[in-house]
Design a protein around this motif. Structure first.
Motif, PDB file in Angstrom:
ATOM      1  N   ASP A 162       0.821  -1.213   0.000  1.00 19.58           N
ATOM      2  CA  ASP A 162       0.000   0.000   0.000  1.00 19.58           C
ATOM      3  C   ASP A 162       0.856   1.265   0.000  1.00 19.58           C
ATOM      4  N   GLN A 197       0.181  15.547  -1.943  1.00 13.99           N
ATOM      5  CA  GLN A 197      -0.907  14.573  -1.861  1.00 13.99           C
ATOM      6  C   GLN A 197      -0.379  13.206  -1.422  1.00 13.99           C
ATOM      7  N   LYS A 198       0.791  12.837  -1.908  1.00 10.56           N
ATOM      8  CA  LYS A 198       1.386  11.563  -1.491  1.00 10.56           C
ATOM      9  C   LYS A 198       1.686  11.588   0.001  1.00 10.56           C
ATOM     10  N   HIS A 214      -1.674  11.254   1.800  1.00 10.36           N
ATOM     11  CA  HIS A 214      -2.205   9.891   1.714  1.00 10.36           C
ATOM     12  C   HIS A 214      -1.411   8.929   2.599  1.00 10.36           C
ATOM     13  N   ALA A 269       4.052   5.400  -5.835  1.00  8.93           N
ATOM     14  CA  ALA A 269       4.174   5.220  -7.286  1.00  8.93           C
ATOM     15  C   ALA A 269       3.019   5.836  -8.070  1.00  8.93           C
ATOM     16  N   ASP A 270       2.027   6.352  -7.373  1.00  7.42           N
ATOM     17  CA  ASP A 270       0.834   6.884  -8.048  1.00  7.42           C
ATOM     18  C   ASP A 270       1.161   8.208  -8.751  1.00  7.42           C
ATOM     19  N   ASN A 271       1.200   8.186 -10.071  1.00 10.08           N
ATOM     20  CA  ASN A 271       1.543   9.379 -10.847  1.00 10.08           C
ATOM     21  C   ASN A 271       0.426  10.423 -10.864  1.00 10.08           C
ATOM     22  N   ASN A 272      -0.744  10.044 -10.390  1.00 10.89           N
ATOM     23  CA  ASN A 272      -1.861  10.989 -10.342  1.00 10.89           C
ATOM     24  C   ASN A 272      -1.806  11.880  -9.097  1.00 10.89           C
ATOM     25  N   LEU A 273      -0.898  11.558  -8.192  1.00  4.91           N
ATOM     26  CA  LEU A 273      -0.747  12.334  -6.963  1.00  4.91           C
ATOM     27  C   LEU A 273       0.516  13.185  -7.026  1.00  4.91           C
ATOM     28  N   GLN A 314       3.955   1.510  -1.174  1.00  8.47           N
ATOM     29  CA  GLN A 314       4.573   1.614  -2.499  1.00  8.47           C
ATOM     30  C   GLN A 314       3.577   2.073  -3.551  1.00  8.47           C
ATOM     31  N   SER A 315       2.332   1.678  -3.391  1.00  7.46           N
ATOM     32  CA  SER A 315       1.292   2.094  -4.335  1.00  7.46           C
ATOM     33  C   SER A 315       1.067   3.608  -4.268  1.00  7.46           C
ATOM     34  N   ILE A 316       1.070   4.149  -3.042  1.00  5.98           N
ATOM     35  CA  ILE A 316       0.910   5.596  -2.856  1.00  5.98           C
ATOM     36  C   ILE A 316       2.079   6.341  -3.486  1.00  5.98           C
TER      37      ILE A 316
END
Length: 332
Positions: free
Chosen positions: A246, A260-261, A264, A252-256, A248-250
């Motif tokens: 979870d 924001q990262k 989150h 790696a999220d290019n939309n954030l 790593q997902s945050i």
């Protein structure tokens, strides 16, 4: 290669240093053959071999603007205190045999010498945490370690107690990457002690995260506390926990974007530590709905419900409107 700017710089320093002792600092033309390549006094030996391109271009275009600071030895040779790159450039890339320097005479009182070194550094750039540590290491060779804090912490801009000297000296015993991170500003005074307590593998993983999220000292401390509590609860080390899918997902999220990262990740960690928070927030939101708030009003709870206090915020269109509202409230 010396310019009028160099003379202006020297005169300004001379005025300041006159109050220390006018006989201990002189402006002289020195043969390059008599200047030792020793880095004994250098405060950033880890970066000596890397001359930044802008600095090199400046040397090529203008020459050496600010005279190096050197220390005369008893045998009338000289050691470089500051200006190693300036002297090396002059030796390797020009046909000049002599260079104008600010010369500290031999036999100077150690406390006075280190005060001059600090004054010289203040005239160019502020010292990084790693350079402050190196300064204290050099000073400890001549002065009692127990007196370093009272002598130099104020001028170094350090807010800690005498015991912090040990942490700074311990910093210099770490690997080169850690020292360079302290030199770059990633590691600040407020976090050094905390980081030195961690295992090297945990520390490396944590600093990678700090760099990735561009966190300042205050946010670093909060993130460390959350990660440490979450990792402890799951029975993992910090390094292991940061590999959480979870997390790593945050990251790696290019939309954030970066803020924001951070938000989150903060939220995720709080829920891992205090899973009851989600239920508490739902209950809080339900209770707030029962209160008849105006459109410009909002009620918020304390961070992670650590306290029972709540905040009622009211938005106004202008300061005058806010002032008028307060005057009416206070007159009742």
């Amino acid at each position: 290669m010396q310019t009028c700017l160099g003379e202006i710089f020297f005169k300004a320093c001379s005025i300041l240093l006159f109050f220390l002792d006018e006989m201990y600092l002189q402006y002289r033309s020195i043969s390059l053959d008599n200047i030792s390549p020793s880095t004994k006094w250098n405060l950033h030996p880890w970066a000596l071999e890397n001359c930044p391109e802008p600095l090199f271009q400046s040397f090529e275009k203008f020459g050496v603007i600010f005279p190096p600071l050197i220390l005369e030895t008893e045998d009338h040779f000289y050691q470089i205190i500051s200006g190693y790159r300036r002297i090396e450039f002059t030796k390797k890339h020009t046909s000049i045999s002599r260079i104008d320097c600010r010369v500290v005479q031999s036999g100077i009182d150690p406390h006075l010498l280190f005060s001059i070194i600090l004054m010289d550094q203040a005239a160019s750039n502020s010292l990084s945490l790693a350079e402050k540590a190196m300064f204290l290491l050099k000073a400890s060779e001549f002065l009692s370690k127990n007196k370093l804090a009272s002598m130099f912490f104020h001028d170094l801009g350090l807010q800690r107690k005498q015991s912090f000297v040990d942490d700074l000296l311990t910093l210099l015993g770490q690997n080169k990457v850690f020292i360079e991170q302290a030199d770059s500003g990633l590691i600040e005074e407020q976090m050094l002690t905390e980081l030195l307590r961690l295992k090297e593998s945990d520390r490396e993983a944590l600093l990678h995260l700090f760099c990735q999220l561009n966190l300042g000292a205050s946010k670093q401390k909060r993130m460390l506390n959350l990660l440490r509590d979450a990792a402890y609860k799951s029975g993992a080390t910090l390094q292991q926990y940061l590999k959480n899918e979870d997390i790593q997902s945050i990251l790696a999220d290019n939309n954030l974007n970066i803020p924001q990262k951070v938000s989150h990740l903060d939220r995720f960690l709080q829920l891992q530590i205090f899973p009851q928070i989600l239920a508490a927030e739902n209950n809080f939101a339900a209770e707030v709905k029962k209160i008849k708030l105006k459109p410009n009003q909002q009620i918020t709870h304390a961070q992670a419900f650590e306290r029972d206090t709540v905040t009622l915020a009211t938005e106004f269109q202008s300061l005058d409107e806010c002032r008028s509202f307060l005057e009416k409230m206070n007159s009742k």
